[in-house]
Write a protein that holds these residues in place. Structure first.
Motif, PDB file in Angstrom:
ATOM      1  N   SER A 178       0.826  -1.205   0.000  1.00 26.80           N
ATOM      2  CA  SER A 178       0.000   0.000   0.000  1.00 26.80           C
ATOM      3  C   SER A 178       0.861   1.256   0.000  1.00 26.80           C
ATOM      4  O   SER A 178       0.552   2.239  -0.688  1.00 26.80           O
ATOM      5  CB  SER A 178      -0.922   0.006   1.225  1.00 26.80           C
ATOM      6  OG  SER A 178      -1.767  -1.130   1.224  1.00 26.80           O
ATOM      7  N   LYS A 204       2.262   1.777  -3.409  1.00 25.53           N
ATOM      8  CA  LYS A 204       1.237   2.310  -4.298  1.00 25.53           C
ATOM      9  C   LYS A 204       1.100   3.827  -4.124  1.00 25.53           C
ATOM     10  O   LYS A 204       0.814   4.555  -5.083  1.00 25.53           O
ATOM     11  CB  LYS A 204      -0.095   1.619  -4.037  1.00 25.53           C
ATOM     12  CG  LYS A 204      -1.130   1.897  -5.114  1.00 25.53           C
ATOM     13  CD  LYS A 204      -2.301   0.953  -4.998  1.00 25.53           C
ATOM     14  CE  LYS A 204      -3.272   1.173  -6.147  1.00 25.53           C
ATOM     15  NZ  LYS A 204      -2.648   0.858  -7.461  1.00 25.53           N
ATOM     16  N   PRO A 220      -4.243  -2.159 -10.014  1.00 33.01           N
ATOM     17  CA  PRO A 220      -4.986  -2.164  -8.754  1.00 33.01           C
ATOM     18  C   PRO A 220      -4.274  -3.047  -7.733  1.00 33.01           C
ATOM     19  O   PRO A 220      -3.661  -4.059  -8.098  1.00 33.01           O
ATOM     20  CB  PRO A 220      -6.351  -2.740  -9.141  1.00 33.01           C
ATOM     21  CG  PRO A 220      -6.485  -2.429 -10.599  1.00 33.01           C
ATOM     22  CD  PRO A 220      -5.095  -2.548 -11.159  1.00 33.01           C
ATOM     23  N   THR A 274      -5.297  -6.711  -7.820  1.00 31.44           N
ATOM     24  CA  THR A 274      -4.880  -7.378  -9.057  1.00 31.44           C
ATOM     25  C   THR A 274      -3.393  -7.698  -9.029  1.00 31.44           C
ATOM     26  O   THR A 274      -2.972  -8.815  -9.374  1.00 31.44           O
ATOM     27  CB  THR A 274      -5.193  -6.492 -10.278  1.00 31.44           C
ATOM     28  OG1 THR A 274      -6.599  -6.251 -10.329  1.00 31.44           O
ATOM     29  CG2 THR A 274      -4.751  -7.166 -11.567  1.00 31.44           C
ATOM     30  N   GLY A 318      -7.469  -2.462  -0.530  1.00 29.83           N
ATOM     31  CA  GLY A 318      -7.780  -1.792  -1.790  1.00 29.83           C
ATOM     32  C   GLY A 318      -9.142  -1.129  -1.759  1.00 29.83           C
ATOM     33  O   GLY A 318      -9.316   0.000  -2.247  1.00 29.83           O
ATOM     34  N   MET A 319     -10.117  -1.794  -1.158  1.00 28.55           N
ATOM     35  CA  MET A 319     -11.468  -1.238  -1.087  1.00 28.55           C
ATOM     36  C   MET A 319     -11.539  -0.045  -0.138  1.00 28.55           C
ATOM     37  O   MET A 319     -12.158   0.978  -0.446  1.00 28.55           O
ATOM     38  CB  MET A 319     -12.455  -2.322  -0.644  1.00 28.55           C
ATOM     39  CG  MET A 319     -12.669  -3.431  -1.658  1.00 28.55           C
ATOM     40  SD  MET A 319     -13.725  -4.775  -1.052  1.00 28.55           S
ATOM     41  CE  MET A 319     -15.287  -3.913  -0.873  1.00 28.55           C
ATOM     42  N   PHE A 364      -8.148   2.677  -1.295  1.00 30.80           N
ATOM     43  CA  PHE A 364      -7.919   3.083  -2.685  1.00 30.80           C
ATOM     44  C   PHE A 364      -9.190   3.042  -3.524  1.00 30.80           C
ATOM     45  O   PHE A 364      -9.128   3.180  -4.747  1.00 30.80           O
ATOM     46  CB  PHE A 364      -6.842   2.197  -3.314  1.00 30.80           C
ATOM     47  CG  PHE A 364      -5.508   2.310  -2.634  1.00 30.80           C
ATOM     48  CD1 PHE A 364      -4.675   3.389  -2.883  1.00 30.80           C
ATOM     49  CD2 PHE A 364      -5.091   1.342  -1.721  1.00 30.80           C
ATOM     50  CE1 PHE A 364      -3.449   3.508  -2.241  1.00 30.80           C
ATOM     51  CE2 PHE A 364      -3.865   1.449  -1.077  1.00 30.80           C
ATOM     52  CZ  PHE A 364      -3.033   2.542  -1.340  1.00 30.80           C
ATOM     53  N   GLU A 414     -11.026   0.768  -4.583  1.00 29.04           N
ATOM     54  CA  GLU A 414     -11.047  -0.255  -5.619  1.00 29.04           C
ATOM     55  C   GLU A 414     -12.213  -1.207  -5.368  1.00 29.04           C
ATOM     56  O   GLU A 414     -12.410  -1.663  -4.244  1.00 29.04           O
ATOM     57  CB  GLU A 414      -9.726  -1.036  -5.640  1.00 29.04           C
ATOM     58  CG  GLU A 414      -8.504  -0.172  -5.965  1.00 29.04           C
ATOM     59  CD  GLU A 414      -7.198  -0.930  -5.820  1.00 29.04           C
ATOM     60  OE1 GLU A 414      -6.146  -0.338  -6.096  1.00 29.04           O
ATOM     61  OE2 GLU A 414      -7.234  -2.119  -5.409  1.00 29.04           O
ATOM     62  N   GLN A 415     -12.967  -1.489  -6.374  1.00 35.32           N
ATOM     63  CA  GLN A 415     -14.109  -2.386  -6.255  1.00 35.32           C
ATOM     64  C   GLN A 415     -13.899  -3.600  -7.157  1.00 35.32           C
ATOM     65  O   GLN A 415     -14.140  -3.536  -8.369  1.00 35.32           O
ATOM     66  CB  GLN A 415     -15.402  -1.655  -6.638  1.00 35.32           C
ATOM     67  CG  GLN A 415     -15.770  -0.505  -5.720  1.00 35.32           C
ATOM     68  CD  GLN A 415     -16.070  -0.970  -4.303  1.00 35.32           C
ATOM     69  OE1 GLN A 415     -16.549  -2.088  -4.090  1.00 35.32           O
ATOM     70  NE2 GLN A 415     -15.779  -0.124  -3.321  1.00 35.32           N
ATOM     71  N   PRO A 416     -13.426  -4.707  -6.594  1.00 39.30           N
ATOM     72  CA  PRO A 416     -13.173  -5.893  -7.414  1.00 39.30           C
ATOM     73  C   PRO A 416     -14.451  -6.404  -8.087  1.00 39.30           C
ATOM     74  O   PRO A 416     -15.545  -6.298  -7.529  1.00 39.30           O
ATOM     75  CB  PRO A 416     -12.650  -6.915  -6.397  1.00 39.30           C
ATOM     76  CG  PRO A 416     -12.133  -6.091  -5.263  1.00 39.30           C
ATOM     77  CD  PRO A 416     -13.035  -4.903  -5.198  1.00 39.30           C
TER      78      PRO A 416
END
Length: 283
Positions: A24, A27, A91, A94, A247-248, A251, A253-255
């Motif tokens: 993280s 990133k 992501p 990912t 991630g959610m 960041f 991020e929505q897988p």
């Protein structure tokens, strides 16, 4: 399942979820324009932590028996460079899904290069894990950044296996110190050639990342010395859950649905394999 195997699995689960925190921070760097500078800063940060520990433990700062430590150090450096490239472009979940090809590669290389015995269940669990990774990534969307993530996976697998080549009298702290110190010259040269503008914000991120990576690396040294690679390597897949959550939350991020299907292919075989190992050793 004996105590050493339980401890190895627990350490890998813990270490891989701590590694997500490092990912993280990488990133947050936001750019892959200066991977050598980041790797160099992370090495310096690690030495600031490790040297005092070496002094307290009364370990000599001059490396000895460095052949395999030198190899691992430079494999780690390649991994670090590719990790910056992949994490700043893909992501978080990912990138980590691709990283988790490492346990499968570990099992295959352990059998081919170190003559370890792997059960059919281990191969099935690893194979399903790889299928899960492919479901998540979608091979039709593969690009140079995803390939960089695959290089990370290969480097992680090789480094874990090379632990068995290290001198038995070198403890966890010594191993981390040697790996860090021996990678420093090439990282410094790369940063100088790279010529990127110095960034103090990157230095802070590198320090935090380094601390988390040291914890992860220590758990790997402990786990892969305590048990066969083919038995415990699947435990590394559990860090994928942490990658999704981080991630959610941080960041946005929505897988997609395919991510959760792939995650099931990764995690369910791990739980099943652990159960089978426990039953087999309990007889």
């Amino acid at each position: 399942m004996d105590r050493s195997l339980i401890q190895a699995v627990i350490m890998l689960v813990f270490g891989n979820n701590v590694a997500i925190l490092s990912d993280s921070l990488i990133k947050l760097v936001g750019s892959h324009d200066a991977p050598f500078q980041f790797a160099f800063l992370r090495l310096i940060s690690a030495l600031l932590v490790l040297i005092p520990l070496m002094v307290v433990l009364k370990k000599p700062l001059k490396p000895t028996h460095t052949r395999w430590h030198w190899v691992r150090a430079h494999v780690w450096l390649v991994s670090s460079l590719c990790m910056v490239i992949s994490l700043t472009t893909l992501p978080l979940a990912t990138a980590n899904a691709v990283f988790y090809a490492a346990p499968l590669i570990t099992v295959v290389l352990a059998v081919l290069l170190f003559s370890e015995r792997a059960s059919l269940a281990s191969f099935i669990a690893s194979g399903l894990g790889l299928v899960g990774v492919l479901v998540i990534v979608n091979p039709t969307e593969m690009n140079g950044f995803a390939l960089a993530a695959l290089v990370v996976a290969l480097a992680l697998a090789v480094n874990n296996l090379l632990i068995k080549k290290l001198p038995a009298h070198h403890g966890v702290v010594e191993t981390l110190y040697y790996t860090t110190l021996l990678a420093l010259p090439l990282a410094a040269a790369g940063a100088w050639i790279e010529g990127a503008t110095w960034s103090w914000s990157m230095a802070l991120l590198a320090f935090g990342s380094s601390v988390f990576v040291l914890i992860y690396a220590a758990t790997c040294v402990f786990a892969y010395r305590a048990a066969q690679s083919s038995v415990v390597s699947s435990a590394e897949y559990t860090g994928l859950i942490g990658a999704v959550l981080v991630g959610m939350v941080f960041f946005a991020e929505q897988p997609e649905l395919r991510f959760y299907l792939g995650a099931m292919l990764i995690v369910v075989p791990l739980v099943t394999l652990t159960f089978l190992q426990r039953e087999g050793r309990g007889r």
